[in-house]
Design a protein around this motif. Structure first.
Motif, PDB file in Angstrom:
ATOM      1  N   UNK A 212       0.811  -1.210   0.000  1.00  0.00           N
ATOM      2  CA  UNK A 212       0.000   0.000   0.000  1.00  0.00           C
ATOM      3  C   UNK A 212       0.845   1.261   0.000  1.00  0.00           C
ATOM      4  N   UNK A 213       2.178   1.093  -0.067  1.00  0.00           N
ATOM      5  CA  UNK A 213       3.069   2.253  -0.114  1.00  0.00           C
ATOM      6  C   UNK A 213       3.491   2.789   1.240  1.00  0.00           C
ATOM      7  N   UNK A 214       3.108   2.124   2.336  1.00  0.00           N
ATOM      8  CA  UNK A 214       3.532   2.579   3.667  1.00  0.00           C
ATOM      9  C   UNK A 214       4.981   2.192   3.916  1.00  0.00           C
ATOM     10  N   UNK A 215       5.744   3.117   4.471  1.00  0.00           N
ATOM     11  CA  UNK A 215       7.168   2.915   4.687  1.00  0.00           C
ATOM     12  C   UNK A 215       7.446   2.639   6.159  1.00  0.00           C
ATOM     13  N   UNK A 216       8.390   1.732   6.401  1.00  0.00           N
ATOM     14  CA  UNK A 216       8.791   1.367   7.753  1.00  0.00           C
ATOM     15  C   UNK A 216      10.311   1.421   7.856  1.00  0.00           C
ATOM     16  N   UNK A 217      10.820   1.847   9.008  1.00  0.00           N
ATOM     17  CA  UNK A 217      12.239   1.662   9.311  1.00  0.00           C
ATOM     18  C   UNK A 217      12.409   0.203   9.725  1.00  0.00           C
ATOM     19  N   UNK A 218      13.329  -0.486   9.088  1.00  0.00           N
ATOM     20  CA  UNK A 218      13.412  -1.941   9.227  1.00  0.00           C
ATOM     21  C   UNK A 218      14.451  -2.353  10.266  1.00  0.00           C
ATOM     22  N   UNK A 219      13.976  -3.049  11.311  1.00  0.00           N
ATOM     23  CA  UNK A 219      14.868  -3.642  12.299  1.00  0.00           C
ATOM     24  C   UNK A 219      14.769  -5.171  12.304  1.00  0.00           C
ATOM     25  N   UNK A 220      14.149  -5.733  11.275  1.00  0.00           N
ATOM     26  CA  UNK A 220      14.159  -7.182  11.067  1.00  0.00           C
ATOM     27  C   UNK A 220      15.309  -7.551  10.132  1.00  0.00           C
ATOM     28  N   UNK A 221      15.449  -6.783   9.059  1.00  0.00           N
ATOM     29  CA  UNK A 221      16.566  -6.946   8.110  1.00  0.00           C
ATOM     30  C   UNK A 221      16.712  -8.388   7.630  1.00  0.00           C
ATOM     31  N   UNK A 222      15.562  -8.979   7.257  1.00  0.00           N
ATOM     32  CA  UNK A 222      15.584 -10.347   6.760  1.00  0.00           C
ATOM     33  C   UNK A 222      15.982 -11.343   7.826  1.00  0.00           C
ATOM     34  N   UNK A 223      15.774 -11.006   9.107  1.00  0.00           N
ATOM     35  CA  UNK A 223      16.234 -11.783  10.261  1.00  0.00           C
ATOM     36  C   UNK A 223      17.758 -11.787  10.351  1.00  0.00           C
ATOM     37  N   UNK A 224      18.359 -10.685   9.912  1.00  0.00           N
ATOM     38  CA  UNK A 224      19.782 -10.500  10.151  1.00  0.00           C
ATOM     39  C   UNK A 224      20.713 -10.400   8.967  1.00  0.00           C
ATOM     40  N   UNK A 225      20.415 -10.987   7.811  1.00  0.00           N
ATOM     41  CA  UNK A 225      21.406 -10.966   6.728  1.00  0.00           C
ATOM     42  C   UNK A 225      21.763  -9.595   6.187  1.00  0.00           C
ATOM     43  N   UNK A 226      20.851  -8.634   6.267  1.00  0.00           N
ATOM     44  CA  UNK A 226      21.032  -7.378   5.539  1.00  0.00           C
ATOM     45  C   UNK A 226      21.827  -6.376   6.370  1.00  0.00           C
ATOM     46  N   UNK A 227      23.052  -6.722   6.709  1.00  0.00           N
ATOM     47  CA  UNK A 227      23.876  -5.854   7.551  1.00  0.00           C
ATOM     48  C   UNK A 227      24.253  -4.570   6.826  1.00  0.00           C
ATOM     49  N   UNK A 228      24.189  -4.553   5.494  1.00  0.00           N
ATOM     50  CA  UNK A 228      24.431  -3.330   4.726  1.00  0.00           C
ATOM     51  C   UNK A 228      23.139  -2.601   4.381  1.00  0.00           C
ATOM     52  N   UNK A 229      21.992  -3.163   4.755  1.00  0.00           N
ATOM     53  CA  UNK A 229      20.703  -2.606   4.373  1.00  0.00           C
ATOM     54  C   UNK A 229      20.189  -3.242   3.093  1.00  0.00           C
ATOM     55  N   UNK A 230      19.026  -2.811   2.678  1.00  0.00           N
ATOM     56  CA  UNK A 230      18.375  -3.369   1.487  1.00  0.00           C
ATOM     57  C   UNK A 230      18.990  -2.812   0.209  1.00  0.00           C
ATOM     58  N   UNK A 231      19.162  -3.708  -0.774  1.00  0.00           N
ATOM     59  CA  UNK A 231      19.571  -3.325  -2.134  1.00  0.00           C
ATOM     60  C   UNK A 231      20.822  -2.451  -2.134  1.00  0.00           C
ATOM     61  N   UNK A 232      21.820  -2.852  -1.358  1.00  0.00           N
ATOM     62  CA  UNK A 232      23.060  -2.077  -1.345  1.00  0.00           C
ATOM     63  C   UNK A 232      23.666  -2.076  -2.748  1.00  0.00           C
ATOM     64  N   UNK A 233      24.087  -0.926  -3.250  1.00  0.00           N
ATOM     65  CA  UNK A 233      24.562  -0.854  -4.644  1.00  0.00           C
ATOM     66  C   UNK A 233      25.690  -1.822  -4.956  1.00  0.00           C
ATOM     67  N   UNK A 234      26.606  -2.035  -4.025  1.00  0.00           N
ATOM     68  CA  UNK A 234      27.728  -2.941  -4.303  1.00  0.00           C
ATOM     69  C   UNK A 234      27.250  -4.372  -4.497  1.00  0.00           C
TER      70      UNK A 234
END
Length: 437
Positions: free
Chosen positions: A48-70
């Motif tokens: 629905x387009x609602x934005x959240x600050x994410x503290x689940x991070x895929x249950x931990x893998x996304x230590x760089x955040x989502x869709x990191x350019x590198x």
């Protein structure tokens, strides 16, 4: 929660029809169910387009955040060259070499696709190497979803040490007979159990940071001494702590080196890859040449093990984590969150502990900081869950009552907004007397 659209609810209906309530054990109540569309940096967005600050991070893998350019660039480049080959590739070799450079115990690395596979194979390797059958784990420690791991991970009451409580139906009773359970941070109980069963024990396995419970002073070094004394392998399950607490994982942070270690989550920045690493002599039991020589073989194989897409993601992730100041930033942001939450709770007279280490933390409603699983059981979990749901309602994506992960993408602005939400969530639970104890 804000009103959901008809399209959102239809997606949920379709998902429940063919997938059940969730893809994983992370199941939100119907009133708070969220269907995510995409993520970028520290934020996720629902359909629905609602934005959240994410503290689940895929249950931990996304230590760089989502869709990191590198990571996006590395995976896109590799995808154009092929996704998997079922044999050695330069990306897998380079990633294994980097793990060996980073991790104190690592001389040889074997890749798998999930943390559960990694701990399963680590235990199989230990049994093969020692010729013994039993393993010892700690109450409340999570080592995946295979039968040997799902013992006294979340029992409803303290265990009858050393007898484990199976956490799932469908586990044969014979499996439970091979697992002993001790209390986290209780070195004397663990010493007693090890001495009583030393001739049968192949390994002691633990999360060096058990969920969010830090090791007591001298506990890990005591485990190292006990296991060495009795010829038992010490396995650190670093699926959560690896490349998160430090570049060399918990081994680097706590200064204790195990015989074997397992890795996942942060290792590959959101792609399905995990690893077992350890001393060359021990890991040699997985060498397929042993079968031809008539020697015991710890069979370890998998179609997607070390596939180049995941390996490319891992190399990109570790390259970022090696940059100067990365871990200082992760710790700084997390400490601001933890300190701010403690201050908010104290100002309201709410008994609240913020436990954890490095860029992860957990909110526990208790008078004193818990040291083991039995003390966690005495905390007010109902209030912790309600606090988490109140945070969800206000724009934080969290797993209510469980750990919060922090990424390199989280900013000071995210911290300020998060603390505003924490304050409102604490006020919300104070306004509900039925939840107070």
């Amino acid at each position: 929660m804000p009103r959901r659209s008809v399209a959102h609810d239809e997606w949920l209906r379709r998902g429940r029809s063919v997938l059940g309530s969730s893809l994983t054990s992370f199941v939100l109540p119907d009133s708070h169910a969220i269907l995510l569309s995409h993520g970028l940096g520290s934020r996720v967005v629902d359909v629905d387009g609602r934005e959240y600050i994410d503290y689940v991070l895929g249950s931990g893998p996304l230590i760089l955040g989502h869709a990191h350019p590198a990571i996006v660039e590395a995976v896109s480049r590799q995808a154009a060259l092929g996704s998997t080959f079922y044999t050695l590739t330069p990306a897998a070799i380079e990633l294994a070499e980097e793990i060996v450079r980073a991790v104190p115990c690592a001389e040889v690395v074997k890749f798998v696709s999930s943390g559960s596979e990694a701990t399963f194979h680590a235990l199989r390797i230990a049994r093969t190497y020692t010729g013994r059958t039993k393993v010892l784990k700690f109450e409340g420690g999570f080592h995946g979803t295979h039968d040997y791991a799902l013992m006294s991970t979340f029992p409803p009451e303290p265990s009858d040490y050393p007898v484990p409580r199976p956490d799932s139906a469908g586990i044969p009773a014979q499996v439970a007979e091979t697992v002993l359970v001790s209390r986290w941070n209780d070195l004397e109980l663990t010493r007693t159990l090890i001495e009583q069963h030393a001739d049968e024990l192949a390994a002691v396995i633990c999360e060096p940071l058990q969920r969010a419970l830090p090791p007591a002073l001298g506990f890990l070094s005591g485990l190292r001494e006990l296991t060495q004394q009795h010829g038992i392998l010490l396995i650190f399950d670093e699926v959560v702590t690896g490349f998160r607490l430090a570049y060399g994982g918990a081994q680097e942070r706590y200064g204790v080196v195990p015989d074997l270690a397992t890795f996942g989550k942060a290792l590959s920045g959101g792609y399905p890859l995990a690893a077992v690493a350890g001393r060359r002599e021990i890991m040699s039991v997985t060498d397929f040449g042993r079968r031809a020589r008539g020697e015991p073989l710890a069979y370890l194989s998998g179609t997607l093990n070390g596939n180049p897409l995941a390996a490319a993601a891992g190399l990109a992730t570790l390259a970022v984590l090696r940059q100067p100041g990365v871990y200082e930033q992760l710790y700084r942001i997390t400490e601001r969150l933890k300190a701010g939450l403690r201050e908010l709770a104290a100002a309201r007279g709410i008994p609240l502990q913020v436990i954890g280490d490095g860029p992860l933390f957990q909110v526990v409603f208790a008078e004193e900081e818990p040291r083991d699983y039995s003390e966690l059981l005495r905390a007010d979990r109902d209030r912790a869950v309600r606090f988490g749901l109140a945070c969800l309602e206000r724009g934080l994506f969290v797993n209510p009552g469980e750990k919060c992960y922090v990424s390199l993408a989280h900013s000071d602005e995210d911290v300020e907004r998060t603390l505003e939400v924490f304050a409102a969530a604490l006020d919300a639970i104070l306004a509900e007397p039925s939840l107070l104890r």
